[in-house]
Design a protein around this motif. Structure first.
Motif, PDB file in Angstrom:
ATOM      1  N   ASN A   1      -7.294  -4.719  -6.267  1.00  0.00           N
ATOM      2  CA  ASN A   1      -6.702  -3.385  -6.294  1.00  0.00           C
ATOM      3  C   ASN A   1      -7.717  -2.405  -5.723  1.00  0.00           C
ATOM      4  OD1 ASN A   1      -4.031  -3.512  -8.118  1.00  0.00           O
ATOM      5  ND2 ASN A   1      -5.574  -4.898  -8.974  1.00  0.00           N
ATOM      6  N   SER A   2      -7.279  -1.526  -4.841  1.00  0.00           N
ATOM      7  CA  SER A   2      -8.196  -0.625  -4.147  1.00  0.00           C
ATOM      8  C   SER A   2      -7.679   0.798  -4.186  1.00  0.00           C
ATOM      9  CB  SER A   2      -8.368  -1.061  -2.681  1.00  0.00           C
ATOM     10  OG  SER A   2      -8.791  -2.403  -2.605  1.00  0.00           O
ATOM     11  N   PHE A   3      -8.639   1.736  -4.336  1.00  0.00           N
ATOM     12  CA  PHE A   3      -8.336   3.158  -4.288  1.00  0.00           C
ATOM     13  C   PHE A   3      -9.223   3.776  -3.202  1.00  0.00           C
ATOM     14  CE2 PHE A   3      -7.578   1.558  -8.508  1.00  0.00           C
ATOM     15  CZ  PHE A   3      -6.330   2.081  -8.841  1.00  0.00           C
TER      16      PHE A   3
ATOM     17  N   TYR B   1      -3.576   3.858  -2.283  1.00  0.00           N
ATOM     18  CA  TYR B   1      -3.745   2.716  -3.188  1.00  0.00           C
ATOM     19  C   TYR B   1      -3.275   1.464  -2.467  1.00  0.00           C
ATOM     20  CZ  TYR B   1      -2.444  -0.739  -6.706  1.00  0.00           C
ATOM     21  OH  TYR B   1      -2.310  -1.911  -7.411  1.00  0.00           O
ATOM     22  N   GLU B   2      -3.956   0.337  -2.739  1.00  0.00           N
ATOM     23  CA  GLU B   2      -3.592  -0.921  -2.088  1.00  0.00           C
ATOM     24  C   GLU B   2      -3.731  -2.074  -3.070  1.00  0.00           C
ATOM     25  OE1 GLU B   2      -6.127  -3.493   0.895  1.00  0.00           O
ATOM     26  OE2 GLU B   2      -5.066  -1.924   2.043  1.00  0.00           O
TER      27      GLU B   2
ATOM     28  N   GLN C   1       0.149   5.542   0.852  1.00  0.00           N
ATOM     29  CA  GLN C   1      -0.803   6.504   1.391  1.00  0.00           C
ATOM     30  C   GLN C   1      -0.121   7.847   1.575  1.00  0.00           C
ATOM     31  OE1 GLN C   1      -3.396   5.194   4.707  1.00  0.00           O
ATOM     32  NE2 GLN C   1      -2.694   7.024   5.811  1.00  0.00           N
TER      33      GLN C   1
ATOM     34  N   SER D   1       0.820  -1.205   0.000  1.00  0.00           N
ATOM     35  CA  SER D   1       0.000   0.000   0.000  1.00  0.00           C
ATOM     36  C   SER D   1       0.857   1.258   0.000  1.00  0.00           C
ATOM     37  CB  SER D   1      -0.935   0.012   1.220  1.00  0.00           C
ATOM     38  OG  SER D   1      -0.186   0.080   2.420  1.00  0.00           O
TER      39      SER D   1
ATOM     40  N   ARG E   1     -14.227   4.317  -1.053  1.00  0.00           N
ATOM     41  CA  ARG E   1     -13.264   3.317  -1.502  1.00  0.00           C
ATOM     42  C   ARG E   1     -13.853   2.559  -2.682  1.00  0.00           C
ATOM     43  NH1 ARG E   1      -9.358   0.072   1.634  1.00  0.00           N
ATOM     44  NH2 ARG E   1      -8.906  -1.870   0.538  1.00  0.00           N
ATOM     45  N   HIS E   2     -13.001   2.264  -3.658  1.00  0.00           N
ATOM     46  CA  HIS E   2     -13.402   1.460  -4.811  1.00  0.00           C
ATOM     47  C   HIS E   2     -12.468   0.269  -4.901  1.00  0.00           C
ATOM     48  CE1 HIS E   2     -15.433   0.547  -8.520  1.00  0.00           C
ATOM     49  NE2 HIS E   2     -14.277   0.456  -9.171  1.00  0.00           N
ATOM     50  N   ASP E   3     -13.055  -0.943  -4.881  1.00  0.00           N
ATOM     51  CA  ASP E   3     -12.290  -2.182  -4.925  1.00  0.00           C
ATOM     52  C   ASP E   3     -12.482  -2.879  -6.253  1.00  0.00           C
ATOM     53  OD1 ASP E   3     -11.132  -2.399  -2.204  1.00  0.00           O
ATOM     54  OD2 ASP E   3     -13.232  -2.434  -1.587  1.00  0.00           O
TER      55      ASP E   3
ATOM     56  N   GLY F   1      -5.170  10.216   0.432  1.00  0.00           N
ATOM     57  CA  GLY F   1      -5.442   9.322  -0.685  1.00  0.00           C
ATOM     58  C   GLY F   1      -4.524   8.124  -0.615  1.00  0.00           C
TER      59      GLY F   1
END
Length: 683
Positions: free
Chosen positions: A405-407, A384-385, A363, A361, A426-428, A382
């Protein structure tokens, strides 16, 4: 243990058979349980009258809530329902298992399948055990196979604090944080020297425990290394026979932080657990009973030689950079979790599984002030993961995997020194399931000139099917369903925290409501094997209730604490009939505790009562209905400690003082009365 408070000064911190079982489940609750609720109500009402005229505040020193969002926040500024258990709370209660101290937290239900060290599930607000994400030092330690964490492995050694957030948190933590988060934070070394802490304990059931921790540091680094070993011969968890079921657990834990240069810090954690637990099986064969018992034992827990050996390895490595006088913070982190489990029957390997998770991740957070606009402070984050999970059970030849993948974005604001807001989205992206978007919004208002704080939150959650639900673990008993879809939820809570008597008494009352769609439930086949498979239920499963938590400083070294939960949790019937109560989740539960410190705090005594109301469980006994009711129960624990000097302290405790007979899971006896003594040293 404490609840959120805007007035508490503190330091900154990072299912019955034909014959009665040997331990009956038919005993009714004694008057102590019946007296608890009205007594508590009278106490709070009396304090409320006294406190209604008292609005004096005390000095506030922020205690940081690390788990609430992507960035830490002072506890009184959080809009979420939470509980924090400190190292002092753990030391006072003397418990060696984290699951036992979680029994005192409102909204939580704990189910242990036998003696200490046996498989233990924790449910939050009536949800499933895999609906709460469990972290240790920020690393997800949930088993990738089952999607949940087995609390039977987690001892209290080296723990600095435990943060429990209730309500959907998927916007921050993704899948599995559908009902809440439990984050265990271990102790760091204090810079400026080194110390060694040791602990030794012995007790009934052949229990021994020993532990040692080395911690400390210099100006530019700190570290902590700990080792704990616990062994117990246990007791017979089956109501029949006399064979004991014990447990052995060896845990190693370490963490460090090193300042590479001003504003740049490298940190890491590592945890290894090697445990072996004995358990009695449920009998699904049509066998004749012992001579002294009438009727078959089909579906009951019987004496047997079953063991589970588990190895858990968890670690992380992170790099944090601060610039612009701390306004700009970046963090890069990689973490991993591997769980290897083997199940033995009569000494022979029956099944095994290996699951792991790797997460990377990034951040970034920017903090700024607008003093001329609502005297506000702001933080924008913000991140990303990337996450990869794998699973290989013994009945499959190919390892299964899935990537995500996550934002995520978060805003945190503080206005006029009294209003606090936090929001996230969050969007996965998942290669095995449909993509999902989750959100979270919370707020708090510390009413000026009063001891009143209002808090509320709303959010959505998602939990992906587990690998076991998708692929099974034994083709003869549990067949996977690759067509399952993720469970989805929306929930909210609203509460008020009120101080009385100048802040000596603090009461937090919260109402919560959460709906679940696509709930994954297990459908069982006919006897004698009851082979099962998971399905998605139609309609909504509902959870709502009330949580109450209180702390009371009575003065002269005497303090009290209490909690109560009313829970209404039901699931949609598979046949479309009446709704069914969720199993192993009591409608009423709670705790009361009292601590007395004296002799200049060198000595202390404590007592606590933990009660659990009636609850339903499933039964696989042909002569019984498929649902049975487990009786309510309450246990009383007492103990004390005495510090001889700055180095040594002796302590002792008795658990289940009145030898209450009960079951948390149908057919499995719970622990009877036990006693322990120990010695702690610090050098």
């Amino acid at each position: 243990m404490h609840i959120a408070s805007a007035v508490r000064p503190s330091a900154v911190s990072d299912e019955t058979g034909s014959a009665p079982p040997s331990r009956s489940t038919t005993r009714r609750a004694d008057p102590l349980l019946k007296a608890f609720i009205p007594a508590g109500a009278i106490l709070l009402a009396a304090a409320g009258v006294a406190g209604a005229q008292d609005t004096e505040t005390t000095t506030v020193l922020d205690r940081l809530l690390v788990t609430d969002g992507l960035t830490p926040v002072a506890e009184e500024k959080s809009g979420r329902a939470f509980t924090v258990i400190t190292a002092e709370d753990i030391e006072r209660s003397q418990v060696t298992s984290v699951a036992d101290i979680l029994r005192t937290v409102p909204g939580l239900s704990v189910s242990r399948m036998g003696s200490i060290g046996a498989q233990t599930q924790v449910r939050v607000r009536g949800a499933e055990a895999n609906h709460v994400i469990v972290m240790i030092d920020g690393v997800d330690v949930s088993d990738t196979a089952a999607g949940e964490f087995d609390f039977g492995s987690l001892m209290t050694s080296d723990i600095e604090r435990i943060e429990v957030l209730r309500g959907p948190q998927s916007a921050f933590y993704g899948s599995n944080a559908l009902s809440g988060v439990i984050n265990v934070i271990t102790k760091r070394g204090e810079r400026g020297g080194f110390r060694t802490n040791v602990r030794s304990e012995t007790g009934t059931d052949g229990t021994v425990l020993g532990g040692v921790t080395l911690s400390g540091g210099r100006d530019d680094f700190d570290l902590s290394l700990g080792a704990t070993f616990r062994r117990s011969d246990g007791y017979n968890v089956s109501p029949f026979g006399s064979e004991k079921d014990g447990d052995r657990n060896a845990t190693l834990n370490g963490r460090f932080a090193y300042d590479l240069m001003p504003g740049l810090t490298l940190d890491g954690t590592l945890r290894y657990v090697n445990r072996r637990s004995e358990l009695d099986p449920q009998n699904f064969e049509t066998l004749g009973p012992p001579d002294f018992l009438p009727g078959p034992l089909v579906g009951l827990v019987v004496d047997g030689d079953e063991e589970t050996a588990t190895k858990e390895l968890v670690g992380s490595l992170g790099l944090t950079h601060e610039s612009a006088d701390g306004a700009w913070t970046q963090n890069l982190r990689i973490s991993g979790n591997d769980t290897f489990r083997e199940n033995f029957t009569d000494g022979a390997l029956a099944t095994s599984s290996d699951g792991n998770r790797v997460t990377a991740s990034y951040q970034a957070t920017y903090a700024f002030d607008t003093p001329n606009l609502l005297d506000a402070t702001h933080k924008i984050t913000g991140g990303y993961e990337f996450e990869r999970e794998t699973y290989l059970p013994s009945h499959l030849t190919e390892r299964q995997s899935r990537d995500g993948n996550s934002f995520v974005a978060e805003y945190r604001g503080e206005y006029l020194g009294q209003f606090f807001l936090n929001g996230a989205i969050r969007h996965d992206l998942n290669d095995r399931f449909a993509d999902s978007t989750t959100f979270s919004l919370s707020g708090a208002w510390a009413v000026p000139g009063t001891l009143t704080r209002l808090h509320s939150s709303i959010g959505t959650g998602v939990t992906n099917p587990t690998f076991i639900e998708q692929f099974g673990y034994d083709p003869e008993s549990f067949v996977g369903n690759p067509n399952l879809v993720p469970e989805e939820s929306i929930g909210f809570d609203i509460g008020i925290e009120q101080g009385f008597l100048g802040g000596a008494l603090i009461v937090d009352l919260t109402y919560f409501n959460q709906d679940l769609t696509n709930e994954i439930a297990t459908v069982f086949g006919p006897a004698p094997t009851y082979a099962s498979t998971p399905i998605n239920l139609l309609g909504e499963s509902r959870r709502q209730g009330i949580e109450i938590a209180a702390t009371f400083d009575l003065g002269s070294g005497l303090s009290a604490r209490g909690s109560y939960t009313y829970l209404d949790a039901s699931e949609q019937s598979q046949s479309g009939g009446p709704r069914l109560a969720e199993v192993r989740r009591p409608r009423h539960s709670g705790s009361l505790g009292l601590t007395y410190r004296f002799m200049e705090e060198r000595a202390s005594l404590f007592g606590e009562v933990i009660f659990n109301g009636e609850m339903e469980d499933v039964a696989f006994v042909p002569t019984l209905p498929s649902r049975v009711t487990l009786d309510a129960y309450q246990t009383v624990n007492i103990g004390g400690s005495y510090r001889f000097n700055e180095t040594f302290e002796a302590y002792g405790r008795v658990e289940n003082l009145f030898d209450e007979e009960y079951q948390e899971i149908f057919g499995y006896n719970a622990q009877g009365r036990t006693a322990f003594v120990g010695l702690r040293g610090s050098f």
